[in-house]
Each structure stands twice: as C-alpha cells, then as structure tokens.
Design an enzyme around this catalytic site. Structure first.
Site, PDB file in Angstrom:
ATOM      1  N   LYS A  76       0.803  -1.223   0.000  1.00  0.00           N
ATOM      2  CA  LYS A  76       0.000   0.000   0.000  1.00  0.00           C
ATOM      3  C   LYS A  76       0.841   1.280   0.000  1.00  0.00           C
ATOM      4  CE  LYS A  76      -3.240  -2.581   2.888  1.00  0.00           C
ATOM      5  NZ  LYS A  76      -2.292  -3.567   3.455  1.00  0.00           N
ATOM      6  N   HIS A 107      -3.529   3.574   0.808  1.00  0.00           N
ATOM      7  CA  HIS A 107      -3.796   3.081   2.155  1.00  0.00           C
ATOM      8  C   HIS A 107      -4.905   3.863   2.860  1.00  0.00           C
ATOM      9  CE1 HIS A 107      -1.621   0.823   5.641  1.00  0.00           C
ATOM     10  NE2 HIS A 107      -2.922   0.826   5.820  1.00  0.00           N
TER      11      HIS A 107
END
Length: 302
Positions: A76, A107
């Site tokens: 992420k 994220h």
C-alpha cells in the site's frame, strides 16, 4: 474448503479469498508467520509500507520456494507519498525483493505533508496531523492510475474509502480506472452493508481487514458465534472468516501464531440460517476498531 475460493477483480486478476494480514506483525515474527502461511497453502499475502515489515515479508516469500507468480501480493501507498506514488512503490518493491506487486492500494484517502517533521506521521505544532493543503484523493488516484502502465503493479485499488469518498473519486474527470479493490474494516460488529452494496454495484471488490474484531475482542465470544462454532466443530475464528467469504468479500486475518494461521485456513460455506444469525449481531452491538484521528472525516457511512 481450505480456501480454494477465488474472486475475479475488475482488472481480470484472480484474488484468493483468504489471505494473511500482517498489520502489527513485528519484523522478527512476520517472517515466520508468512512462511507458515505459504507452507499451509495461503497464496494471498497483504502488507503495507507503513507496517515496516516488507523486507521480512519478501524474504519469507523468497525462502518459501513457492513461485512468485503463484502468490498474490498486496502492498500500500503511504500518506506521505500521495504526490509521488511511484517513488513509494519503488521503495516497497526493493524491500519486498520483487519487481511487481499484484495489488497496490491507496492506504488512506488522506495526504500528509511529504516535507513535514516526520517521514510517516508529520504533525503541526498543535499536535494535529500535518496534511497537504489543496490535495485530495482524486489527485492521488490520477497519479496511481499511471502505475499499471509501468508493469510494476497488476491492479490498483483503495483502502478505508467510504461511499462518499468513492463517489467523489469515481465522478472525477481524471478517473479512468475503477478501483479493483476497496480494503476496509469488516466484521459482524461493523458489517458495512451499505458500503458493500455500493462497491458491488460499481464492480469494486471488497477485502475485509480486522475480520475477527480487535485482539482479544468480545466478538469471538458472541453467543451466536459460539453456538455455530460448537455445533459445526469449528473455531469462532473459522466461523467469522467463513462468514466474511460467504458475503462475497476476501478476508485477511492477521496472526503470528502458527497454530492459528493453520486453523484459520479451514473455511467453509455458511448456510443461510447461520448467516442471518451472525448478521443479527450488529443489531445489538456496533464497534469500529480502527478509527485514527487524521484531522478530517474518513468514515462517512457509520
């Protein structure tokens, strides 16, 4: 079923229904956890730059002897790299020891000041989070959309996005790629049915994190979960994981205990009556485990 179930993403990629989450798995324990998972049969590993364990995750993948092409690997983009996602991706790829990831997620839909007083969590003098001004997730996504063309990612998606955020992102004139995945907190205390229905309508697959609730959570002690587990000869965790998959979501329970990692890999089809019993838990208890104060509203759907 030992997780033979798969989901097909809008990118065409096949995502294993059950993966190993590595959030809060320390560097000295995550290596063994990932190695155990892969030897057990897991083929979906989820990590993130901010977890600080990508190097160990990558080493475990390499040492497992399993072909990289047979493993679905997710990492992420962190909040301090929203204006330069490829830079963060390259750092992650180096740490992971691979030249691509199967899924790259934004994220959080929050951009932090990349020149702030901390590389991960910059703050202002008053202690509040130092966010980038005049920036939102649509600008981040505009840049992230360029990544599949580099060959460094197979699919792109988001995490912690509400219906409000997704609507804004999908309606942006710069958006040309619908996120393949939205990874969010999901469990019987937080079923997020509205968000799940929205994502399904838009062709966005949902991955459930924290599917067992928090560590030592009362969720596994719920009478409905206990009753179903005892009747079927399953563990409460197996019931919760199987409920999540039966809803059409992939799931990434975190564990660093070999016995639990192995046990969690025994999913099954939950029948309609048991699904309804588990669904009813949220009628008397609702709880969000992950709710950091980023200085602006992220979760609009509660």
């Amino acid at each position: 079923m030992a997780t033979k179930r798969m989901f097909t993403l809008n990118s065409g990629s096949a995502l294993p229904a059950l993966g190993l989450g590595t959030w809060q798995s320390g560097p000295n324990e995550v290596y063994e956890a990932v190695l155990t998972a892969l030897k057990t049969g897991y083929r979906h590993i989820d990590t993130a730059y901010v977890y600080g364990n990508e190097a160990e995750v990558g080493k475990a993948i390499k040492d497992s002897g399993i072909s990289r092409e047979d493993i679905f690997l997710t990492t992420k983009l962190w909040c301090t790299f929203h204006n330069n996602p490829e830079k963060n991706l390259d750092i992650s790829l180096k740490l992971l020891g691979t030249d691509y990831v199967d899924l790259y997620l934004v994220h959080w839909p929050i951009a932090f000041n990349p020149k702030g007083n901390d590389a991960l969590f910059p703050s202002l003098p008053d202690g509040s989070r130092d966010r980038m001004s005049n920036w939102d997730v649509t600008k981040t996504w505009e840049l992230v959309q360029k990544l599949p063309g580099t060959g460094k990612v197979k699919a792109i998606g988001v995490s912690n996005c509400s219906t409000v955020t997704l609507e804004k992102l999908l309606n942006a004139p710069t958006t040309t790629i619908v996120p393949a995945v939205n990874q969010v907190e999901l469990h019987p205390y937080l079923p997020q049915t509205k968000l799940l229905d929205y994502c399904k309508a838009k062709g966005i697959h949902v991955t459930a994190y924290s599917p067992l609730g928090s560590t030592n959570a009362p969720l596994q002690q719920e009478s409905a979960i206990q009753t179903i587990a005892k009747r079927l000869g399953k563990t409460p965790a197996q019931v919760l994981i199987s409920w999540a998959i039966s809803r059409g979501t992939s799931v990434i329970p975190k564990s660093v205990t070999a016995e639990r990692i192995i046990s969690n890999f025994e999913d099954f089809v939950v029948d309609d009556a048991d699904m309804a019993a588990i669904d009813s838990i949220s009628s008397h208890t609702t709880k969000r485990v992950v709710n950091p104060n980023w200085g602006e509203v992220v979760f609009h759907d509660d």
